[in-house]
Scaffold this motif. Structure first.
Motif, PDB file in Angstrom:
ATOM      1  N   THR A 127       0.614  -1.231  -0.072  1.00 16.86           N
ATOM      2  CA  THR A 127       0.173  -0.032   0.198  1.00 16.86           C
ATOM      3  C   THR A 127       0.933   1.070   0.022  1.00 16.86           C
ATOM      4  N   GLY A 128       1.967   1.168  -0.528  1.00 16.47           N
ATOM      5  CA  GLY A 128       3.330   2.198  -0.172  1.00 16.47           C
ATOM      6  C   GLY A 128       3.269   3.199   1.511  1.00 16.47           C
ATOM      7  N   THR A 129       3.050   2.007   1.975  1.00 15.74           N
ATOM      8  CA  THR A 129       3.962   2.828   3.549  1.00 15.74           C
ATOM      9  C   THR A 129       4.975   2.162   3.986  1.00 15.74           C
ATOM     10  N   PRO A 130       5.803   3.466   3.838  1.00 13.78           N
ATOM     11  CA  PRO A 130       7.618   2.596   3.632  1.00 13.78           C
ATOM     12  C   PRO A 130       7.773   2.296   5.584  1.00 13.78           C
ATOM     13  N   ILE A 131       9.089   1.394   5.142  1.00 11.12           N
ATOM     14  CA  ILE A 131       9.267   0.437   6.922  1.00 11.12           C
ATOM     15  C   ILE A 131      10.969   1.063   7.161  1.00 11.12           C
ATOM     16  N   VAL A 132      11.112   1.604   8.159  1.00 14.83           N
ATOM     17  CA  VAL A 132      12.139   1.465   8.958  1.00 14.83           C
ATOM     18  C   VAL A 132      12.393   0.525  10.245  1.00 14.83           C
ATOM     19  N   VAL A 133      13.152  -0.244   9.632  1.00 18.03           N
ATOM     20  CA  VAL A 133      13.980  -0.987  10.882  1.00 18.03           C
ATOM     21  C   VAL A 133      14.544  -0.751  11.619  1.00 18.03           C
ATOM     22  N   CYS A 134      14.757  -0.566  13.055  1.00 18.79           N
ATOM     23  CA  CYS A 134      15.609   0.473  13.395  1.00 18.79           C
ATOM     24  C   CYS A 134      15.846  -0.270  14.702  1.00 18.79           C
ATOM     25  N   THR A 135      16.571  -1.125  14.841  1.00 19.61           N
ATOM     26  CA  THR A 135      18.246  -1.965  15.734  1.00 19.61           C
ATOM     27  C   THR A 135      18.962  -1.693  16.197  1.00 19.61           C
ATOM     28  N   GLY A 136      19.532  -2.585  17.324  1.00 19.90           N
ATOM     29  CA  GLY A 136      21.138  -2.611  17.946  1.00 19.90           C
ATOM     30  C   GLY A 136      21.960  -3.382  16.794  1.00 19.90           C
ATOM     31  N   GLN A 137      21.168  -4.561  15.970  1.00 22.86           N
ATOM     32  CA  GLN A 137      22.176  -5.536  15.145  1.00 22.86           C
ATOM     33  C   GLN A 137      22.846  -4.813  14.755  1.00 22.86           C
ATOM     34  N   THR A 138      24.189  -6.123  14.070  1.00 18.67           N
ATOM     35  CA  THR A 138      24.976  -5.501  13.033  1.00 18.67           C
ATOM     36  C   THR A 138      23.987  -5.201  11.960  1.00 18.67           C
ATOM     37  N   LEU A 139      24.390  -4.582  10.349  1.00 22.92           N
ATOM     38  CA  LEU A 139      23.543  -4.517   9.150  1.00 22.92           C
ATOM     39  C   LEU A 139      23.335  -6.068   8.634  1.00 22.92           C
ATOM     40  N   GLU A 140      24.538  -6.700   8.612  1.00 22.98           N
ATOM     41  CA  GLU A 140      24.491  -7.975   7.989  1.00 22.98           C
ATOM     42  C   GLU A 140      23.918  -8.772   8.324  1.00 22.98           C
ATOM     43  N   ASN A 141      22.892  -8.962  10.144  1.00 25.89           N
ATOM     44  CA  ASN A 141      22.433  -9.938  10.662  1.00 25.89           C
ATOM     45  C   ASN A 141      21.120  -9.333  10.354  1.00 25.89           C
ATOM     46  N   VAL A 142      20.933  -7.722   9.977  1.00 22.70           N
ATOM     47  CA  VAL A 142      19.765  -7.248   9.868  1.00 22.70           C
ATOM     48  C   VAL A 142      18.968  -7.928   8.387  1.00 22.70           C
ATOM     49  N   LYS A 143      19.883  -7.075   7.391  1.00 21.13           N
ATOM     50  CA  LYS A 143      19.656  -7.770   6.048  1.00 21.13           C
ATOM     51  C   LYS A 143      19.678  -9.089   5.453  1.00 21.13           C
ATOM     52  N   GLY A 144      20.142 -10.336   6.008  1.00 14.76           N
ATOM     53  CA  GLY A 144      20.222 -11.093   6.463  1.00 14.76           C
ATOM     54  C   GLY A 144      18.501 -12.332   6.446  1.00 14.76           C
ATOM     55  N   PHE A 145      17.757 -11.496   7.606  1.00 15.14           N
ATOM     56  CA  PHE A 145      16.128 -12.295   8.160  1.00 15.14           C
ATOM     57  C   PHE A 145      15.769 -11.032   7.245  1.00 15.14           C
TER      58      PHE A 145
END
Length: 422
Positions: A127-145
């Motif tokens: 529906t065009g709603t952007p998503i911002v994932v905001c975490t303390g994790q590393t970038l590679e971990n977040v991209k993976g899951f």
């Protein structure tokens, strides 16, 4: 009150519970290679379509919206959405989401993001709603899951941004030179030197029990010690408490070396560095003070004894304690708020009204920021930190059960549909 009356009629006259069950079956049906099963899925889809058509016929002016409300949101969720619309008179145009213990929970979702939650996120994306994932994790971990759960196409669509390491960097695929913003590059040299010093020593100088009991998270900037035990366990709590004391002492030494090394009392300063760090951060955070007391590590000085140059540097550095989970050193000039602001800039969101979901002190900063700027609403799981729950309850009472972030997404879905009606 007309809209409230219409909702009462919708949920009184139609079997919304069955409608939601049918919709969930159609949406979450796993791919299978079975003719009989696929025929059943088609039959359920036809039944769902017929029930939605009845609602559309009963509400000529808003039938499409009401049929989707009944299929996606419970009675309580729909009325909560209507209350939010009456209060704010607008819908949510961006999601800001913490991950651990928010979207997924070690205690409730086997540390996996539930399929329902992932599906609802894809619907917001569509529906065009952007998503911002905001975490303390590393970038590679977040991209993976995220790629595993949401798919490579969505992650690289240009409408998703990752604020990682609690705001030290922002990754927004599909935005050219702005795709990766290394926010820590803008810090002063002395602060970066302190972090380099702490990182280089944090494992090599650690007592053997800490080297065996925890590990250094692979961050680009923050220095985070994580337990080699199950998060939340007694063993994890014990080792992280000790790691916190150790990191405070290490930080104190690094700050004195960088800021106070040329003083006439350099030797004395080096000897008191640990006490100064412990005293300063114990005053800042009651949880840290409690750990120091329980570990028999209370400082032999008061916060007022910390020299001004040392205090000024401490004021720029954050020490975060997450019980039985992590002990972390980060920059107070880099936090999730700074990261979210940067993500909004890259995504082109000029007038945000965000739904912020989170459970910790770092998420609370974002929640307070959107509240102070009339830029959104906040929601938290029932097991969030006390300060987070206090804020959420004082604002809109959007508290959800462990592992049930989808319940809030359904409320937001309803809010957006109602906002579109005007």
């Amino acid at each position: 009150m007309e809209r409230y009356d219409q909702l009462y009629r919708l949920y009184d006259e139609f079997d919304a519970e069955t409608l939601r069950a049918l919709q969930d079956f159609v949406d979450l049906f796993p791919p299978v290679d079975s003719r009989v099963t696929l025929e059943h899925w088609q039959e359920v889809g036809d039944d769902l379509a017929d029930r939605k058509a009845e609602i559309r016929a009963a509400f000529p002016a808003a039938g499409e919206t009401f049929s989707e409300l009944a299929a996606r949101a419970s009675r309580d969720q729909a009325f909560t959405a209507l209350d939010l619309h009456a209060k704010y008179d607008r819908g949510v145009n961006v999601l800001v989401l913490d991950v651990d213990e928010t979207l997924r929970s070690a205690g409730g979702t086997d540390n996996e993001i539930p399929r329902e939650t992932l599906h609802l996120l894809t619907e917001f994306h569509e529906t065009g709603t952007p998503i911002v994932v905001c975490t303390g994790q590393t970038l590679e971990n977040v991209k993976g899951f995220l790629i595993q759960g949401l798919g490579n196409e969505l992650v690289h669509s240009g409408d998703l941004s990752i604020v990682y390491e609690a705001g030290t960097g922002v990754f927004t695929p599909g935005h050219g030179a702005d795709t990766k913003r290394l926010l820590y590059d803008d810090l002063d040299d002395d602060v970066r030197t302190i972090f380099d010093t702490v990182r280089s020593r944090v494992l090599s100088d650690a007592p053997e029990e800490l080297r065996r009991g925890c590990h250094l998270q692979g961050n680009e900037f923050n220095v985070t010690l994580k337990p080699n035990f199950e998060t939340g366990s007694d063993d994890a709590r014990e080792v992280i408490d000790r790691a916190l004391v150790y990191e405070l002492d290490l930080l104190g030494d690094a700050v004195v070396e960088e800021v106070g090394g040329d003083s006439e009392d350099a030797n004395e300063s080096a000897g008191r560095a640990s006490d100064w760090a412990r005293a300063y951060y114990a005053e800042q955070d009651p949880e840290i003070r409690g750990v120091l007391e329980s570990e028999g590590a209370t400082p032999d000085c008061s916060p007022d004894d910390v020299p001004e140059p040392i205090r000024d540097t401490f004021e720029r550095i954050d020490v975060a304690y997450y019980e039985a989970d992590a002990a972390e050193i980060g920059s107070l000039e880099l936090n999730k708020v700074v990261g979210v602001e940067t993500a909004f800039e890259v995504l082109g969101i000029d007038d945000p009204f965000a739904a912020v979901l989170g459970d910790s002190k770092s998420d609370l900063r974002v929640m307070k920021w959107v509240a102070e700027n009339d830029a959104g609403i906040a929601a938290a799981p029932e097991h969030a930190s006390r300060d987070v729950l206090d804020h959420v309850i004082r604002t809109d009472e959007l508290v959800f059960d462990r592992g049930k972030a989808g319940d809030v997404f359904r409320t937001i879905f309803a809010l957006n549909r109602l906002a579109n009606l005007g």
